[in-house]
Write an enzyme that holds these catalytic residues in place. Structure first.
Site, PDB file in Angstrom:
ATOM      1  N   THR A  12       0.876  -1.079   0.197  1.00  0.00           N
ATOM      2  CA  THR A  12      -0.160   0.059  -0.100  1.00  0.00           C
ATOM      3  C   THR A  12       0.838   1.074  -0.029  1.00  0.00           C
ATOM      4  O   THR A  12       2.182   1.307   0.198  1.00  0.00           O
ATOM      5  CB  THR A  12      -0.857  -0.063   1.166  1.00  0.00           C
ATOM      6  OG1 THR A  12       0.062   0.021   2.384  1.00  0.00           O
ATOM      7  CG2 THR A  12      -1.800  -1.217   1.343  1.00  0.00           C
ATOM      8  N   ASP A  13       0.198   2.371  -0.263  1.00  0.00           N
ATOM      9  CA  ASP A  13       1.002   3.609  -0.431  1.00  0.00           C
ATOM     10  C   ASP A  13       0.658   4.365   0.980  1.00  0.00           C
ATOM     11  O   ASP A  13      -0.098   3.796   1.820  1.00  0.00           O
ATOM     12  CB  ASP A  13       0.517   4.470  -1.453  1.00  0.00           C
ATOM     13  CG  ASP A  13      -0.914   4.709  -1.675  1.00  0.00           C
ATOM     14  OD1 ASP A  13      -1.910   4.533  -0.553  1.00  0.00           O
ATOM     15  OD2 ASP A  13      -1.434   5.049  -2.880  1.00  0.00           O
ATOM     16  N   GLN A  14       0.955   5.515   0.948  1.00  0.00           N
ATOM     17  CA  GLN A  14       0.690   6.270   1.965  1.00  0.00           C
ATOM     18  C   GLN A  14      -0.757   6.606   2.481  1.00  0.00           C
ATOM     19  O   GLN A  14      -1.070   6.705   3.883  1.00  0.00           O
ATOM     20  CB  GLN A  14       1.508   7.760   2.261  1.00  0.00           C
ATOM     21  CG  GLN A  14       1.509   8.564   3.536  1.00  0.00           C
ATOM     22  CD  GLN A  14       2.368   9.655   3.485  1.00  0.00           C
ATOM     23  OE1 GLN A  14       2.660  10.054   2.195  1.00  0.00           O
ATOM     24  NE2 GLN A  14       2.889  10.148   4.443  1.00  0.00           N
ATOM     25  N   VAL A  17      -3.685   2.688   0.571  1.00  0.00           N
ATOM     26  CA  VAL A  17      -4.398   2.062  -0.868  1.00  0.00           C
ATOM     27  C   VAL A  17      -3.378   1.274  -1.453  1.00  0.00           C
ATOM     28  O   VAL A  17      -2.116   1.729  -1.820  1.00  0.00           O
ATOM     29  CB  VAL A  17      -5.041   3.202  -1.707  1.00  0.00           C
ATOM     30  CG1 VAL A  17      -5.531   2.514  -3.236  1.00  0.00           C
ATOM     31  CG2 VAL A  17      -6.121   3.821  -0.992  1.00  0.00           C
TER      32      VAL A  17
END
Length: 129
Positions: A12-14, A17
């Site tokens: 996931t990203d920050q 997601v």
């Protein structure tokens, strides 16, 4: 055929997601498992001097996947293989909502010459049976 994977935090990203590039990992894993279920193993193809580089990828992202969810990947061969082999995918969240659709085309290639070759006969027979 479908496969279920758990979304890992590292994917996931920050924003929590799944990063768009990680969808490729789900596609590849499902494709490898799909082939193995048909008794076609990537490592055996490579030992035979056959490589399957990606020629084209199309992904349409529809909804986000987030950490802690599972992703169900449905995969099927899109047509009888020749020099190329194509796969169609649907990725679904735990509510069975489509989060992405994808198409991947690979090319059968000789490891020695690095040139395209026809689908090996034993692979063709399995996939068209």
């Amino acid at each position: 055929m479908e496969f279920l994977y758990k979304v890992r935090y590292a994917e996931t990203d920050q924003m929590g997601v799944v990063h768009h590039a990680n969808y490729l990992l789900y596609l590849e894993q499902a494709r490898i498992e799909w082939l193995e279920n048909k008794d076609i193993k990537y490592n055996e193809l490579e030992k035979e001097g056959i490589m399957l580089p990606v020629y084209k990828i199309e992904i349409e992202y529809k909804k986000p996947l987030v950490f802690g969810e599972s992703v169900k990947v449905q995969v099927q061969c899109s047509k009888a293989p020749d020099v190329k082999i194509g796969f169609d995918y649907k990725l679904l969240n735990p509510c069975d909502e489509v989060v992405a659709e994808a198409k991947v085309i690979l090319v059968f290639m000789s490891a020695q010459t690095r040139k395209p070759i026809r689908c090996p006969k034993h692979v063709f027979e399995i996939l068209t049976a």
